[in-house]
Design an enzyme around this catalytic site. Structure first.
Site, PDB file in Angstrom:
ATOM      1  N   ASP A   6       0.957  -0.929  -0.834  1.00  0.00           N
ATOM      2  CA  ASP A   6       0.028   0.246  -0.172  1.00  0.00           C
ATOM      3  C   ASP A   6       1.128   1.078  -0.268  1.00  0.00           C
ATOM      4  O   ASP A   6       2.238   0.916   0.416  1.00  0.00           O
ATOM      5  CB  ASP A   6      -1.250  -0.237   1.145  1.00  0.00           C
ATOM      6  CG  ASP A   6      -2.024   0.571   0.859  1.00  0.00           C
ATOM      7  OD1 ASP A   6      -1.877   1.673   0.211  1.00  0.00           O
ATOM      8  OD2 ASP A   6      -3.188   0.316   1.963  1.00  0.00           O
ATOM      9  N   GLU A  17     -17.301   9.034   5.077  1.00  0.00           N
ATOM     10  CA  GLU A  17     -17.244   7.787   5.192  1.00  0.00           C
ATOM     11  C   GLU A  17     -15.481   7.748   4.365  1.00  0.00           C
ATOM     12  O   GLU A  17     -16.361   7.473   3.471  1.00  0.00           O
ATOM     13  CB  GLU A  17     -17.905   5.991   5.606  1.00  0.00           C
ATOM     14  CG  GLU A  17     -18.521   5.930   4.387  1.00  0.00           C
ATOM     15  CD  GLU A  17     -19.572   4.637   4.721  1.00  0.00           C
ATOM     16  OE1 GLU A  17     -19.455   4.346   5.492  1.00  0.00           O
ATOM     17  OE2 GLU A  17     -20.435   4.521   4.062  1.00  0.00           O
TER      18      GLU A  17
END
Length: 645
Positions: free
Chosen positions: A105, A463
């Protein structure tokens, strides 16, 4: 199983050449609270790891044959995932025989040193990651590997192994072949957004609808001629797209789909926003506030093929200013993606006199190096302007106030200019009006309507990944409560007091506790973030053209108070498998406009040995006069063991 289908669809069925390489993520047990994601450690039991956290990855790697996988930010049992040999070597390569490449990542290699303090330096973190099997760094950390070889920290042959896997992937994708021989080069927007794919988009949205409650109010009958369409998600493009999304062409919001019916004179639509998502944050100014020169709802939009508003433009009508042009433009066939400008004109009618707070939100794009500018005029006076040239690509919201002496229409104009080497365009014109005023507008609309359809829920603006939001119920992109925000619930209660039928449509990417609606609304439809054709799918379902057959893929709890802390990654008291309380709506739940009967259940054996097949037969009968689909669900319960959660 969904993951396997994604992998297969992305990679194609040619065993020698991939269309693309699929990368399941984040391996594994990702990733803790957003505020702690770069340093969070997960202590997970062997049972939960094997029974819950690894199976989807195993399926996509072993059965789906994904050729890549992404390691996570977090640590597992004290070892950062991208340097974790238990995950990367024993599980992935030894047990699952994975031969593809591992990518990190973004910034995760740096986290090994800076976040987890597992390695004393970026150089050592890079060595630990390569040695564990992380072949590719999303970042610049691996620039230290040359020095690491000279320092004797790692052998060149160990780096060669990673390079070989990466080059093999490039060869199998065909991207080292001549351009004419690369399979994906022939694709263009006419293919991606073809009528065939648009129909598939609608089909997927239709089949995702989950009917949670219905007292007979749905489908809406011929006696319903006027509908009040309210709620913050009724006209939201973001609530169609969700997170980490592509850029749809001509997405249709639920309000736009209702307006299509109104234009056909099949329905009369009264639309007002009714409520924000939460009181503390702004949201796009809704369509009913704007009007074009001929009195139609919305604004006149003119797009220019340059950033200077010069030359002939392409004119259309837009509902409001809430645009995502990431990798796209207002007109993909005639407006270039990297440089264009847009002007909106019409009138703005404030709901109350006095000061009104507005906000212009420019696109977030990293690392696009955007140059974006905007200007806003009201009654011929410039009330706000700004330019974003942030190297990180984040368009910081600009708030400003405008004073209105009355509630009459006021002349409005906004201009937006975009330049970027990597696209990343988009702009929203937001506001934060008085909550009581919006709620009263919803009540007034309900009184005039035969039924109310309320589009409530949450939004990707609340979110998501590492978001700068810290308000009740939301923290940094995480949700600290699964309750429907109070301001939306209060709107529903006020509208229900009119006595008109109330249909609640939920749009959200994760579970919501809607206890009041479960008791008082006439119907509840879970629509999720349904994609570009989601508005049409929702309206088709409300009118009965689509008979909902979706089932909940997650558990809807009554509240977060019944759940363990967010930082506890044990599966105890979570999901339909381990939760001991009463759920609001259980995993696998969903209603239909049809009625079905299950009978004559037979199983091939009462005792089953490991590895042996089990055959189950059951008769399913549609006992109603309405055609529909039924999902036959079979649940297996494993014997209790001491290691079970």
């Amino acid at each position: 199983q969904l993951g396997i289908q994604f992998v297969t669809g992305l990679q194609g069925d040619d065993p020698d050449t991939y269309l693309a390489i699929s990368t399941p993520k984040h391996f594994d047990v990702h990733s803790g609270p957003e505020s702690e994601r770069h340093r969070f450690n997960v202590d997970v039991s062997a049972h939960d790891l094997e029974d819950t956290y690894l199976p989807a990855f195993r399926a996509t790697i072993v059965d789906g044959h994904a050729d890549s996988i992404m390691c996570a930010y977090n640590a597992v049992d004290g070892v950062p995932a991208c340097a974790n040999t238990m995950l990367m070597q024993k599980t992935l390569r030894d047990d699952w025989k994975f031969n593809g490449y591992v990518g990190s990542d973004c910034g995760a290699i740096g986290d090994i040193a800076n976040g987890h303090k597992y390695a004393p330096s970026i150089e050592q973190a890079s060595v630990d990651a390569v040695r564990a099997g992380t072949d590719l760094s999303c970042g610049n950390e691996y620039a230290t590997l040359v020095k690491a070889v000279h320092d004797g920290l790692i052998k060149e042959s160990e780096i060669d192994a990673a390079v070989k896997r990466l080059m093999t992937a490039r060869i199998r994708m065909g991207i080292l072949a001549p351009m004419a021989d690369q399979p994906m080069q022939s694709l263009n927007r006419s293919v991606v957004f073809s009528p065939t794919h648009a129909r598939l988009d609608l089909k997927a949205a239709d089949e995702s609808m989950v009917l949670l409650k219905n007292d007979g109010a749905l489908p809406l009958g011929a006696n319903v001629k006027t509908i009040a369409v309210i709620g913050p998600n009724a006209a939201s493009i973001a609530a169609l797209e969700g997170n980490y999304n592509g850029t749809p062409i001509d997405p249709e919001t639920p309000l736009a789909a209702f307006k299509t019916l109104a234009a056909q004179k099949r329905l009369r639509i009264l639309d007002v926003q009714g409520a924000p998502y939460v009181e503390q944050l702004s949201l796009p100014v809704p369509p009913n506030v704007f009007h074009t020169a001929d009195g139609a709802e919305g604004l006149t939009e003119t797009a220019f093929p340059n950033p200077k508003f010069s030359g002939p433009g392409i004119t259309s009508t837009s509902d409001n200013i809430d645009s995502n042009w990431d990798g796209a433009s207002p007109n993909p066939n005639r407006i270039p993606r990297k440089a264009f400008s847009v002007r909106w004109t019409g009138t703005l009618t404030p709901p109350v006199a006095g000061d009104m707070t507005f906000q212009v939100k420019l696109a977030d794009c990293y690392p696009c190096n955007n140059i974006e500018s905007y200007s806003v005029w009201v009654d011929g006076k410039q009330v706000s302007s700004g330019t974003s040239h942030d190297k990180n690509g984040h368009g910081n919201p600009a708030e400003f106030k405008v004073h209105f002496a009355d509630t009459k229409p006021h002349e409005f104009r906004m201009e937006y200019s975009h330049q970027s080497p990597l696209f990343g365009a988009g702009v929203s014109f937001n506001w934060r009006p008085p909550v009581d005023t919006l709620r009263q507008q919803a009540v007034d609309a309900a009184k005039q309507a035969d039924a109310v359809v309320a589009f409530v829920g949450i939004s990707p603006r609340l979110e998501g990944e590492e978001m700068p939001i810290h308000i009740p119920g939301f923290s940094g992109g995480d949700r600290t409560s699964i309750d429907l925000p109070d301001v939306q619930r209060q709107m529903l209660q006020a509208v229900a007091a009119t006595g008109k039928p109330l249909i609640v449509v939920l749009m959200n990417g994760s579970a919501l506790s809607v206890n009041w609606s479960a008791q008082h609304a006439n119907a509840i439809l879970e629509a999720w973030y349904p994609g570009a054709r989601g508005g049409e799918a929702i309206v088709d379902t409300l009118l009965g053209k689509n008979n909902p057959a979706g089932r909940l893929p997650v558990t809807f709890y009554s509240s977060t108070s019944e759940l363990p802390p967010f930082t506890d990654y044990s599966m105890a008291d979570r999901t339909y498998r381990y939760f001991h309380g009463a759920t609001l709506y259980g995993f696998g739940y969903g209603m239909s406009y049809s009625q079905f009967k299950f009978d004559k259940l037979q199983v091939s054996t009462e005792k089953l040995k490991a590895g042996d097949p089990l055959t189950v037969n059951v008769d399913v009968t549609n006992t109603s006069k309405v055609d529909g689909d039924e999902v036959a669900e079979l649940y297996l319960t494993y014997p209790k063991t001491k290691t079970s959660s």
